[in-house]
Design a protein around this motif. Structure first.
Motif, mmCIF file in Angstrom:
data_model
loop_
_atom_site.group_PDB
_atom_site.id
_atom_site.type_symbol
_atom_site.label_atom_id
_atom_site.label_comp_id
_atom_site.label_asym_id
_atom_site.label_seq_id
_atom_site.Cartn_x
_atom_site.Cartn_y
_atom_site.Cartn_z
ATOM 1 N N UNK A 197 0.826 -1.198 0.000
ATOM 2 C CA UNK A 197 0.000 0.000 0.000
ATOM 3 C C UNK A 197 0.863 1.252 0.000
ATOM 4 N N UNK A 198 1.887 1.222 0.860
ATOM 5 C CA UNK A 198 2.772 2.380 0.950
ATOM 6 C C UNK A 198 3.508 2.598 -0.356
ATOM 7 N N UNK A 199 3.822 1.475 -1.030
ATOM 8 C CA UNK A 199 4.544 1.604 -2.285
ATOM 9 C C UNK A 199 3.676 2.262 -3.348
ATOM 10 N N UNK A 200 2.414 1.836 -3.398
ATOM 11 C CA UNK A 200 1.499 2.452 -4.357
ATOM 12 C C UNK A 200 1.410 3.955 -4.085
ATOM 13 N N UNK A 201 1.302 4.277 -2.797
ATOM 14 C CA UNK A 201 1.179 5.681 -2.446
ATOM 15 C C UNK A 201 2.438 6.451 -2.829
ATOM 16 N N UNK A 202 3.590 5.810 -2.595
ATOM 17 C CA UNK A 202 4.846 6.464 -2.958
ATOM 18 C C UNK A 202 4.893 6.741 -4.447
ATOM 19 N N UNK A 203 4.473 5.734 -5.237
ATOM 20 C CA UNK A 203 4.520 5.906 -6.694
ATOM 21 C C UNK A 203 3.599 7.028 -7.131
ATOM 22 N N UNK A 204 2.415 7.083 -6.512
ATOM 23 C CA UNK A 204 1.492 8.158 -6.839
ATOM 24 C C UNK A 204 2.106 9.514 -6.527
ATOM 25 N N UNK A 205 2.716 9.583 -5.326
ATOM 26 C CA UNK A 205 3.302 10.862 -4.935
ATOM 27 C C UNK A 205 4.446 11.228 -5.846
ATOM 28 N N UNK A 206 5.232 10.213 -6.211
ATOM 29 C CA UNK A 206 6.349 10.499 -7.088
ATOM 30 C C UNK A 206 5.868 10.977 -8.444
ATOM 31 N N UNK A 207 4.775 10.398 -8.884
ATOM 32 C CA UNK A 207 4.212 10.802 -10.166
ATOM 33 C C UNK A 207 3.803 12.270 -10.132
ATOM 34 N N UNK A 208 3.116 12.632 -9.045
ATOM 35 C CA UNK A 208 2.718 14.039 -8.898
ATOM 36 C C UNK A 208 3.942 14.935 -8.907
ATOM 37 N N UNK A 209 4.940 14.486 -8.144
ATOM 38 C CA UNK A 209 6.169 15.271 -8.041
ATOM 39 C C UNK A 209 6.833 15.411 -9.404
ATOM 40 N N UNK A 210 6.910 14.308 -10.135
ATOM 41 C CA UNK A 210 7.583 14.336 -11.432
ATOM 42 C C UNK A 210 6.827 15.193 -12.438
ATOM 43 N N UNK A 211 5.517 15.096 -12.370
ATOM 44 C CA UNK A 211 4.703 15.916 -13.267
ATOM 45 C C UNK A 211 5.028 17.383 -13.059
#
Lengths: 281, 191
Positions: free
Chosen positions: A60-74
């Protein structure tokens, strides 16, 4: 003389042992109890590679991390389109290390890793795990290293709001909460915003996922504060990734054993870039 | 027991001290791990404190304070020497010995658990006071926690640490006490 001799005969052994105990304790204190940690690492070796029972939480935390990273990268990408002289940071070689111990005191938020200087870990290396940034290495022995977690009150990190690029710094609050203090009087921030390490931080590489804004207190003086929920599940992590710090460590006149002063000098280097100029957009 | 009687006094002393030192080392190891049932709100039992109490219950105040000093120095090495743990643990050792428990209460388990409960609260308070002094000294730097933060946090960890430490205290106290009593009996038998 005779009395003294008799006293000596009776107490010599006790006195010797007491001196031995005291000098051993002093030695341990001066060497940051490296011997104890090394022994502990040896003893826990058979138990280290066990599978994680909290797989669901980590996933779950990994999914959340990926989402956050995506936002950050965008957001970063958007910034980059405007900025032409961007230099890509070369990814450094990473060391995967198991967490073998938790903090030896309630007042400090630390963990002990089962890898040390023999595996190439140095003081100041950045530690991240499933979910985002975890902390920084503050001490190494040949086979263990001690990490100061981001949730420790003395651990301060320059962070930024991914959406609006508003800056601030993060101060641990134990558990998996942290306080973010803004440099602006009226920052553009709302609950749910993603927080990541800022590009001005000298201790951490920019763009690492830190957490999410939980609540904001605009009335706080001198600057507004926000409570952040850290995205890495610090108490469930079993493996972390250690990357050598890309920044040069602050010049030190003498090797310091004192953790507190280390932290202070680090803190200064981390925050000085912000201090003189208000980096308000 | 008979085997122990046959040993020379020096060997016995040596074994006695290695058992003592070994139990300290064991405490330090357990301090780093969080087994199921050893954690409450992210706080574990304070093993060095339990050891100091177990040591001091039937000893003189100076011996208690000395043990607190030694364990405090080691714990400083394991975390951070500032603020120091020597002060709180030495105080705990001295006060535990001053209580003179064995003179008033023969029963061991519950009284030791109660002593550990009180001492854990005291130890955390001593550390919190040190943090407060620090933060009032260094007001200029925001590196340190504010007073409200320190005492809010203190409330939380003092209670959970006291509960857990007192519940786990007999695990350490019982075998150690048995061992020290055995050695004591043998020594008295021989003199």
């Amino acid at each position: 003389m005779y009395i003294f001799r008799r006293w000596w005969d009776r107490h010599a052994l006790t006195l010797g042992l007491a001196c031995l105990a005291l000098s051993t304790a002093w030695l341990l204190r001066q060497t940051q109890s490296a011997v104890v940690l090394e022994l502990y690492q040896r003893l826990t070796l058979p138990f280290q590679a066990a599978g994680s029972p909290q797989a669901a939480i980590l996933a779950n935390a990994q999914v959340e991390e990926l989402q956050q990273r995506l936002t950050e990268l965008k957001n970063q990408n958007y910034q980059l389109q405007k900025l032409l002289d961007y230099k890509a940071v070369q990814p450094a070689t990473a060391i995967v290390a198991p967490i073998v111990g938790r903090s030896a005191d309630h007042w400090w938020q630390q963990v002990t890793l089962g890898r040390g200087s023999q595996q190439g870990i140095k003081v100041g290396a950045v530690v991240s795990g499933t979910g985002g940034v975890v902390g920084r290495v503050v001490q190494v022995t040949p086979n263990t290293s001690r990490v100061l977690l981001v949730s420790d009150p003395t651990s301060q990190v320059g962070v930024t709001i991914s959406r609006s690029r508003h800056m601030g710094y993060l101060r641990g609050l134990s558990g998996n909460r942290a306080i973010m203090e803004f440099f602006d009087k009226v920052p553009d921030v709302r609950p749910g915003d993603v927080v990541s390490t800022s590009s001005f931080s000298q201790l951490f590489p920019p763009g690492l996922a830190v957490g999410k804004i939980e609540s904001v207190d605009f009335g706080k003086s001198p600057a507004p504060e926000a409570v952040i929920e850290l995205s890495a599940p610090l108490s469930y992590l079993e493996w972390v990734v250690v990357t050598p710090s890309t920044t040069t460590p602050p010049p030190q006149s003498e090797p310091q054993l004192d953790l507190q002063s280390d932290l202070q000098s680090d803190l200064q280097t981390d925050l000085i870039p912000f201090a003189p100029t208000g980096l308000t957009p | 027991m008979t085997a122990l009687l046959l040993w020379s006094p020096y060997v016995r002393q040596l074994v006695n001290w290695s058992v003592t030192a070994g139990s300290v080392l064991l405490c330090l190891f357990v301090l780093h791990s969080r087994f199921p049932g050893m954690e409450l709100l992210g706080v574990g039992p304070n093993w060095p404190l339990i050891w100091v109490v177990a040591w001091s219950v039937k000893r003189s105040p100076w011996q208690g304070a000395f043990a607190g000093l030694v364990l405090g120095l080691i714990q400083d090495g394991l975390t951070s020497p500032d603020p120091t743990h020597t002060l709180s643990l030495a105080l705990v050792g001295m006060l535990t010995a001053l209580l003179q428990k064995q003179r008033y209460v023969q029963e061991d388990f519950i009284s030791v658990a109660l002593i550990v409960f009180g001492m854990a609260v005291l130890a955390e308070t001593v550390i919190a006071v040190q943090f407060s002094l620090q933060s009032s000294h260094l007001m200029a730097q925001s590196t340190y926690r504010s007073l409200a933060e320190i005492w809010g946090y203190h409330q939380r960890i003092a209670l959970s640490s006291a509960i857990l430490s007192s519940l786990w205290a007999p695990v350490l106290y019982y075998p150690l006490n048995r061992w020290w009593q055995l050695i004591n009996n043998i020594e008295q038998m021989q003199t």
